[in-house]
Design a protein around this motif. Structure first.
Motif, PDB file in Angstrom:
ATOM      1  N   VAL A  55      33.847  54.919 119.372  1.00 48.25           N
ATOM      2  CA  VAL A  55      32.699  54.653 118.902  1.00 48.25           C
ATOM      3  C   VAL A  55      31.654  55.409 119.938  1.00 48.25           C
ATOM      4  CG1 VAL A  55      33.414  52.265 117.902  1.00 48.25           C
ATOM      5  CG2 VAL A  55      32.783  52.400 120.233  1.00 48.25           C
ATOM      6  N   ALA A  56      31.923  56.733 120.096  1.00 49.60           N
ATOM      7  CA  ALA A  56      31.107  57.418 120.798  1.00 49.60           C
ATOM      8  C   ALA A  56      29.467  57.462 120.400  1.00 49.60           C
ATOM      9  CB  ALA A  56      31.704  58.736 120.852  1.00 49.60           C
ATOM     10  N   GLY A  57      28.654  56.874 121.069  1.00 48.42           N
ATOM     11  CA  GLY A  57      27.204  57.210 120.938  1.00 48.42           C
ATOM     12  C   GLY A  57      26.874  55.339 120.532  1.00 48.42           C
ATOM     13  N   ASP A  61      25.387  46.851 122.507  1.00 42.34           N
ATOM     14  CA  ASP A  61      24.414  45.829 121.820  1.00 42.34           C
ATOM     15  C   ASP A  61      24.655  46.281 120.217  1.00 42.34           C
ATOM     16  OD1 ASP A  61      23.510  44.508 124.039  1.00 42.34           O
ATOM     17  OD2 ASP A  61      21.807  45.823 124.213  1.00 42.34           O
ATOM     18  N   GLU A  62      25.084  47.487 120.156  1.00 38.21           N
ATOM     19  CA  GLU A  62      24.978  48.042 118.473  1.00 38.21           C
ATOM     20  C   GLU A  62      26.297  47.729 117.927  1.00 38.21           C
ATOM     21  OE1 GLU A  62      21.988  51.695 119.207  1.00 38.21           O
ATOM     22  OE2 GLU A  62      24.166  51.925 119.518  1.00 38.21           O
ATOM     23  N   GLY A  76      29.310  48.317 113.350  1.00 44.56           N
ATOM     24  CA  GLY A  76      28.364  49.103 114.319  1.00 44.56           C
ATOM     25  C   GLY A  76      27.071  49.367 113.454  1.00 44.56           C
ATOM     26  N   GLN A  77      25.815  49.356 114.016  1.00 42.71           N
ATOM     27  CA  GLN A  77      24.663  49.596 113.588  1.00 42.71           C
ATOM     28  C   GLN A  77      23.754  50.239 114.678  1.00 42.71           C
ATOM     29  OE1 GLN A  77      23.542  49.072 110.257  1.00 42.71           O
ATOM     30  NE2 GLN A  77      22.041  50.173 110.811  1.00 42.71           N
ATOM     31  N   ALA A  95      26.194  53.816 110.332  1.00 43.78           N
ATOM     32  CA  ALA A  95      26.722  52.408 110.358  1.00 43.78           C
ATOM     33  C   ALA A  95      28.121  52.192 109.877  1.00 43.78           C
ATOM     34  CB  ALA A  95      25.865  51.312 109.516  1.00 43.78           C
ATOM     35  N   PHE A  96      28.893  51.342 110.135  1.00 41.75           N
ATOM     36  CA  PHE A  96      30.304  51.235 109.877  1.00 41.75           C
ATOM     37  C   PHE A  96      30.607  49.818 109.938  1.00 41.75           C
ATOM     38  CE2 PHE A  96      30.728  51.654 114.425  1.00 41.75           C
ATOM     39  CZ  PHE A  96      31.718  50.689 114.680  1.00 41.75           C
TER      40      PHE A  96
END
Length: 158
Positions: A55-57, A61-62, A76-77, A95-96
């Protein structure tokens, strides 16, 4: 080519396997294959598993990890950040949402984010009553035979 399985004969003779049948049915549905973000699932012990997602980047918190019975959902958002005009944007920041079906008694132990990898540790914990146990065999005299008792007396002819 898709083959449809008719599971209705199994419904007539099986009780309590609804979740298994639902999983088979869901797996046979044609869905768009989304392989982002990439992930690994590893068995790291007899009853221990680990999911590693790239989940690079994404910051802590996201990302959201949600555990429900028999379901793990990772989403993830990205926060809206527009740092200028990009000439090339190769780091995916969309987002995923990724779902993992979990077997009965599989629990989430924890999650960590290190170097762009989200690591989720899982453990299968069987309740004591489901674990195999040894039954002691008693030795000694056999149980005494019980006398057979007559339930009804024979009737005499008058």
């Amino acid at each position: 080519m898709r083959t449809a399985f008719d599971l209705s004969p199994l419904f007539r003779s099986s009780i309590g396997f609804d979740r298994v049948f639902d999983m088979i049915e869901n797996a046979s549905r044609v869905e768009t294959i989304d392989n982002w973000p990439p992930y690994d699932i590893a068995k790291v012990g007899e009853d221990d598993y680990r999911i590693t997602m790239a989940v690079a980047g994404f910051s802590q918190d996201e990302l959201t990890v949600t555990y429900e019975p028999n379901m793990l959902m990772v989403s993830g958002q990205k926060a809206d950040e527009d740092n200028g005009r990009y000439l090339h944007r190769g780091i995916a920041g969309r987002a995923f949402q990724r779902r993992f079906e979990l077997a009965d008694h599989v629990k989430v132990c924890g999650a960590t984010l290190e170097n762009g990898l989200l690591i989720i540790d899982l453990k299968r914990e069987l309740p004591e009553e489901m674990k195999p146990r040894r039954i002691d065999i008693a030795s000694g005299k056999a149980l005494p035979k019980s006398r057979t008792r007559q339930i009804e007396a024979e009737k005499q002819a008058a």
